[in-house]
Structure formats: structure tokens, C-alpha cells
Design a protein around this motif. Structure first.
Motif, PDB file in Angstrom:
ATOM      1  N   ARG A 421       1.152  -1.176  -0.233  1.00  0.00           N
ATOM      2  CA  ARG A 421      -0.179   0.063  -0.099  1.00  0.00           C
ATOM      3  C   ARG A 421       0.825   1.570  -0.045  1.00  0.00           C
ATOM      4  N   GLY A 423       3.615   1.427  -1.674  1.00  0.00           N
ATOM      5  CA  GLY A 423       4.200   2.073  -2.972  1.00  0.00           C
ATOM      6  C   GLY A 423       4.804   0.706  -3.183  1.00  0.00           C
ATOM      7  N   SER A 640      -0.398   1.434  -6.187  1.00  0.00           N
ATOM      8  CA  SER A 640      -0.353   1.362  -4.368  1.00  0.00           C
ATOM      9  C   SER A 640      -2.660   1.324  -4.549  1.00  0.00           C
TER      10      SER A 640
END
Length: 713
Positions: A421, A423, A640
Motif C-alpha cells: 500500500r 508503493g 498502490s
């Protein structure tokens, strides 16, 4: 076992139970032996009487005073505080033993009664055997076999006379028991009867009990070890082929007196090899020396002497010093630490505490998998975490759970290589290293402009680092399994370049690197592979746990470590968290690192977060802040935005989420704009349903495939 073997194999208590016990004085024992045995040719007497080069003790026993005299009053009883301490110690030991045996009294009584019954029959058997003079049977049989009737008759007359006399003695014993027993029972008080019965039972139990079946179990057991003396050392070195006792100029010599070390855990002496033999020869023969001493190889330590290449110090531990762990980390107190002070790391082979100065250095940790490499690196990171003024960056290329709780305190973190999340971890690492490089360059410029009274030598000071107005806190960058970042395709080129620059330049600006790997030999090809070697070799402090070979050990510890006697491949597989620490100080100890398991680490990190919140130093990702990035990656950013259960998103939703979560890059993004940018990477625009309505968007699998293609390019 011969008398000579008994001399060589002298078992001695390793620890005194009370502080008043003295260490065995080897020199006095040798002098007494020489005095009582004038004809003795024991070589250690001559060596110790006239040692070469002055014969100074390697490590003089601390209890000895001037001229080697032992104090008249033991140290434990010479002052009132010492007397009170020794009395408390003796009382504690006595009370422990009392409680131990009091609990087992019923069992002792049962065992005594059982063995006393056995003792009755054994005693009767012994008495009958004594009466019948069974040992003479062999003599009479020999006379009969030799056809010597006169000798046989003589022996027969003697055995008859002896049996008659001994029979009278046994009859008298029987009468005493048969008559005296009832009289004693009728006339003696109860306490006298109790004493007599206890004595009789104890005697019979002693007679009936086998030697290897004690009735009373010892409450305390002292360790035992082999005593090492010069004769044994000479035997070991000659057996190892390091000299010859009868050839000229090939004898082993002693450069000091054999002595116990200060820790009381072993014996040491300075050894002079024959001319032509070198320290390297002794290191290679370490296993043979251990065999000659009849101890484990892990008990033998050979240290170079800087005065001569043929001279070294031999230290033999009483027992394997690396088989016992150092215990849990003192950081469990959860007290604030100070990065400007040495960090507790573990215990050396002699039980001394080992601390590591982290400032101004970079540290490389290498080992085979599951040897404690990550635990060693994490213990240092935990120390830095408890200093609320240290800015932490944690990157774990392996993605193990060991580091994930550092999200509580780390300014930047990335775990593993899979999309998260937060990235793409590789992009987070790249952005983080770019930011650190810019910070380092900015620090050097600002430090050079500070007044001399604030920054006397143009270097970072504790006051500057802890003053928020200067914005130069000490930073620690931890990279576990850092070899993974050198094997990511194109992105590895910039990561490798940044790491090489930082490991060379950043420590002097107050940026500490602690790096761990299980692949010290390197990864990648071409320029990246060369940069990996440059990065590995530019660490000042090295810690190597068990490795597969001495060549790999040299890669971790640095070139020349093996020739100096340091080989982590010789560490036993059973050792966990044990390694050789080189470069942290003049000495190169073998360290048993403190233990901080996952639960311990979480407790420490929760306390560290509290300290940072109280000091107002919780920043970055740990504080929930959006870390501004130097560059953006459209594919990684879009990926993401997908939640764990989402396999597709409409372009409008992607644009809204990008603008909300990454406003520094996507504040004005539109659905059409992001669609065009993503489709330029070969991602299809497909129908995606949301709330029963189908609109154009992107699939997560398509974005993952595009990221994979880019990495492979």
C-alpha cells in the motif's frame, strides 16, 4: 590409568562456592614439587624459574600482592563490607542447601532403609567370607596341582586354626547383639535408642549402597575442567608438528609464566615457536593443538603478538565459552539510550561485555541463513530506536517479519520487494537513498558555515544533533538482505551508485549504516557487481557469524582476517548469535550477542515510540506523514491505489485516490490524464464495474504485468 596420565589429567573445581575460596597457585605447586622431588626433570620448573624475556605473567592473578604474596586475610573477609557480603553469601548458600535437603528427607529415609536391608545381607556375606578364609582356597589348590602334600597339609592346618579363631570372634559378636540389644532397648532412653538406630541404619546403608548410587543428592554441583600445564602444552605443540623436542633450535619456548586470566575462565601463556615457524602455522594447526591439549577446538584461542611473527598468546578456556548464550538484551529495561555512547552488543569468549561505537562508522554483518544475522543487526537498531533523537530508516530486502514492527518508529521503511500500500519497495528505497544523499550534502555545507564556537572542528556534535533548529539529527540506515537491491534490473544501477557514495561519505556526517547479507560474495553483473564489492568493502566494522568457508569469512571480516587467525567458518553449527567482531576496537573478540526475540523487540519499539512522541521526534512514515518523494513512478503509484481485495479500478477512482494520497505529484490529475499515462506502458483500458455501473478503468493484473516487463527490460 598410569601415574603419568593422572598427572596430565587433573580435574579441578572451576568455581569456588564461597568468595573465600582461593585459585590454585600453580607456581607454588611447581616449587613444592621441585623441592620434594630433587631428581625430577619436569620441564615446567626450569621454564618458570628462569623464563625468557623476563617471564612476566601474562595476566597476574588479581588476588596476589607484592612479590606475588597472597593476602593473609582473604579478600572476602578483610573489611567489614566484605565480611557482611561474604556472610550473606554463605548464609544464602547454607539456607538453599538446607531447604533442598529438607524437602528430600522422606526420600532419603526410604533409600536409607532399603539399602540398610541390603547392607544386612552384604555384611553377613562379608563376615562369612572372612570367617571361612576363602582366599586361601587358591593356594591349597595350587599345592594339590603341584603334588606337594606337605604344603597342602600346612595350609590346611593354618586354615583350620584361623577358622576356629574367627568363629569365636563371630560368636562373640552374635552374643553381644543378641544379649546387648534387648538390654539397651529396655534400659536406654529414647534419644539414645534413636541415635543408635540412626547410626546402625546409616552404617548398613553405607555397606549396602553401590558406589554409584548416592543416597543424598548434592544441592550444588561445581563445574570441572582440565588443568593445563606447560608439559601438556609442549606435548600438544610437538604433536601438532610445530617443533621437535630433540632437534636443535626446534624447541617450543615460553615467553611468559603460565597463569590464569583475570576472568578466571581459562589459562593463558605466551608461546615462542621455533625459528622459521610462524603465527600462520599455529593458526592452521589449531585443531591439532586442541587435540594435543585434549580439549574442544572451541576452547583454544590463538592471538597474534605484534612483537614477533613467531610469537603468540595461547588462551585455553576451562569449558566451551561459546556454548552458553549471553542472555536477553539489557534494552528490555526500555530506558532511553544515547547514540553517542557505545551500544551493548554481547559478551566475548571470556565473559566480558562487548559494546560497539556506532557513530562515524558503518557496520557489515554477514552469515549463513539462520545463524542470527538479523537478530544481531536488529539489536543495534533497537538501541538506536530507544534514542528519540535518532532518525531511523529501515529497508529489508528479504521481507521477513523481524523488521516490520519498526514501522512504529522508522522515518522511512520498506519490507520485501512485493508491491504494498505504501508503493513499490524498490522505489521507496531509491527515493529514501536520494533524500539521504541530499541531506548529507546539505549537512556538509551547513556545518562548514557554522561558527567555530558552535562547531569547533567542522563536525557534527551532540548539541547540534539534538537541537531541532539545525535539522541534523543522527541517522541510522539499516539494510537487511541488501544484496536484493543490487539485483533489480535498471533501478539497481542508481541504488548501487547511491549506496557506494553514502557508505563512503555519509558516516562522517552522522549517518550510520548497519548492513546485513547472506551473500557477501556479491550479486548482479557488470558495473552493479563491481559496486556491490565496493559497497561491501567500505564498511569499517565487520561482524561475521558462521559462514560456509574461510574464503567467505574473509569477504565479511575483510581481507587478511584468516591469516590473522579469524575464521568464522570454524564456528560450530550449534552456535546461534555467535560471531567474530573485527574493526570495532583493537581486539577482535568472538561475541555472543544479546538476544531480543520478536516479542522483546515489539516491547522495546513500543517504548521507543512513546519516547519519540514525548520528545516530538516521531516523523515520516511512523507518524503517518506522507513522505515527499523526489520523483514519481506512475505504474507503482497507480498499483498502490488498489486495496487488497480489489482487482480492478475505474479511472475516476484512481484519479481521486492519487490526488488525495499523493497530492505533491497528482493534485490536478484527471481520469483522462492518468488513463493516458498508464496506457502508455501497455496497460489496457477495460470495463470495470462499480455499484452496478461499468466504466473504463484498469486491472491490477495488467499493471503488475507492466511492472514486471519494465523490470525485465
Amino acid at each position: 590409568m598410569t601415574d603419568r596420565d593422572r598427572d596430565d589429567f587433573d580435574w579441578t573445581a572451576a568455581e569456588a562456592e564461597l568468595s573465600g575460596a582461593d585459585v590454585v597457585d600453580l607456581e607454588s605447586a611447581r616449587a613444592r614439587r621441585a623441592t620434594t622431588d630433587p631428581g625430577s626433570t619436569h620441564v615446567e620448573v626450569a621454564l618458570d624459574a628462569e623464563p625468557e624475556r623476563g617471564g612476566a605473567l601474562v595476566d597476574p592473578p588479581p588476588a596476589s600482592g607484592p612479590a606475588g604474596r597472597v593476602p593473609i586475610v582473604p579478600v572476602g573477609w578483610n573489611t567489614w563490607p566484605n565480611i557482611k557480603h561474604s556472610a550473606r553469601q554463605a548464609t544464602a548458600v547454607g539456607m538453599y542447601r538446607l531447604g533442598f535437603h529438607a524437602l528430600r528427607v522422606p526420600w532419603y529415609v526410604l533409600l536409607a532403609l532399603f539399602w540398610s536391608l541390603v547392607g544386612v545381607f552384604r555384611l553377613i556375606g562379608r563376615q562369612i567370607k572372612w570367617w571361612w578364609l576363602t582366599e586361601q582356597h587358591g593356594l591349597r589348590q595350587a599345592a594339590a596341582d603341584a603334588n606337594d602334600p606337605q604344603m597342602w597339609l600346612k595350609l590346611h592346618r593354618e586354615v583350620k586354626a584361623t577358622r576356629s579363631w574367627r568363629g569365636i570372634v563371630l560368636l562373640a559378636e552374635l552374643l553381644v547383639v543378641a544379649i546387648g540389644g534387648p538390654i539397651l532397648y529396655a534400659a536406654a532412653p529414647w534419644w539414645a535408642l534413636a541415635l543408635v538406630v540412626a547410626g546402625v541404619v546409616a552404617f548398613l546403608a553405607h555397606v549396602g549402597r553401590p558406589d554409584d548410587r548416592p543416597i543424598i543428592t548434592p544441592a550444588t554441583v561445581a563445574g570441572r575442567f582440565r588443568r593445563i600445564n606447560p608439559d601438556i602444552i609442549l606435548r600438544a605443540y610437538y604433536a601438532a608438528g610445530l617443533g621437535h623436542p630433540d632437534k636443535p633450535h626446534q624447541q617450543i619456548a615460553f615467553g611468559s609464566t603460565m597463569a590464569r586470566d583475570r576472568s578466571g575462565t581459562g589459562s593463558q601463556v605466551s608461546i615462542d615457536l621455533p625459528y622459521g615457524k610462524t603465527f600462520d602455522d599455529a593458526v592452521k594447526a589449531r585443531g591439532a593443538i586442541a587435540s594435543g591439549l585434549d580439549v574442544a577446538i572451541s576452547q583454544v584461542f590463538i592471538t597474534r603478538d605484534s612483537s614477533s611473527h613467531r610469537r603468540h598468546t595461547l588462551w585455553v578456556a576451562d569449558r566451551d565459552p561459546l556454548s552458553v548464550g549471553a542472555g536477553r538484551t539489557p534494552l528490555l529495561r526500555c530506558k532511553p539510550t544515547d547514540i553517542w555512547q557505545p551500544a551493548p552488543f554481547g559478551l566475548d569468549e571470556r565473559g566480558n561485555k562487548v559494546c560497539v561505537n556506532l557513530l562515524w562508522t558503518s557496520m557489515l554483518i554477514g552469515a549463513q541463513p539462520r545463524q542470527g544475522k538479523t537478530f544481531a543487526a536488529r539489536s543495534l537498531a533497537l538501541y538506536a530506536a530507544l534514542d528519540p533523537y535518532v532518525k531511523l530508516t529501515v529497508f529489508d530486502g528479504g521481507g521477513k517479519p523481524d523488521w516490520r514492527r519498526f514501522a512504529l518508529v522508522a522515518d522511512r521503511y520498506a519490507f520485501g520487494l512485493a508491491m504494498t500500500r505504501d508503493g513499490d519497495p524498490a522505489e521507496i528505497v531509491l527515493d529514501g537513498l536520494r533524500e539521504i544523499k541530499a541531506d548529507v550534502q546539505d549537512r556538509y555545507e551547513r556545518l562548514s558555515k557554522l561558527p567555530v564556537d558552535v562547531c569547533p572542528e567542522g563536525k557534527l556534535t551532540r548539541e547540534i544533533a539534538r537541537d531541532p533548529k539545525y535539522r541534523m539529527p543522527v541517522r541510522m540506515v539499516v539494510l537487511d538482505e541488501f544484496q536484493e537491491y543490487f539485483d533489480l534490473g535498471d533501478v539497481s544501477k542508481e541504488i548501487a551508485s547511491l549506496l557506494v557514495y553514502l557508505v563512503k561519505v555519509a558516516p562522517a556526517a552522522g549517518v550510520i549504516f548497519v548492513d546485513a547479507t547472506q551473500r557477501p560474495s556479491g550479486v548482479g553483473t557488470g558495473q552493479v557487481a563491481q559496486q556491490f564489492i565496493s559497497y561491501r568493502d567500505n564498511h569499517q566494522v565487520r561482524f561475521s557469524l558462521r559462514t560456509g568457508s574461510w574464503q567467505v569469512s574473509d569477504l565479511v571480516l575483510g581481507s587478511g582476517a584468516y591469516s590473522e587467525g579469524y575464521d568464522s567458518s570454524a564456528l560450530l553449527p550449534t552456535y546461534k548469535g555467535v560471531g567474530i567482531l573485527r574493526g570495532a576496537a583493537d581486539a577482535t573478540p568472538t561475541v555472543r550477542t544479546y538476544l531480543a526475540d520478536q516479542e522483546d523487540a515489539e516491547k522495546i519499539l513500543i517504548a521507543a515510540r512513546g519516547l519519540r512522541e514525548a520528545a516530538g521526534t516521531l516523523t515520516g512514515m511512523a507518524a503517518g506523514e506522507g513522505v515527499a518523494r523526489i520523483s514519481r513512478d506512475v505504474l507503482a503509484d497507480v498499483r498502490s491505489m488498489f486495496e487488497a481485495a480489489e482487482r480492478g479500478l475505474q479511472w475516476e477512482d484512481i484519479a481521486d485516490r492519487l490526488a488525495g494520497r499523493l497530492p505533491e505529484h497528482y493534485a490536478d490529475i484527471t481520469a483522462e490524464s492518468i488513463s493516458a499515462q498508464v496506457r502508455s506502458f501497455g496497460v489496457r483500458s477495460v470495463d470495470v464495474k462499480r455499484a452496478g455501473k461499468a466504466l473504463k478503468g484498469a486491472k491490477a493484473d495488467d499493471i503488475d504485468a507492466a511492472i514486471t516487463r519494465r523490470k525485465a527490460a
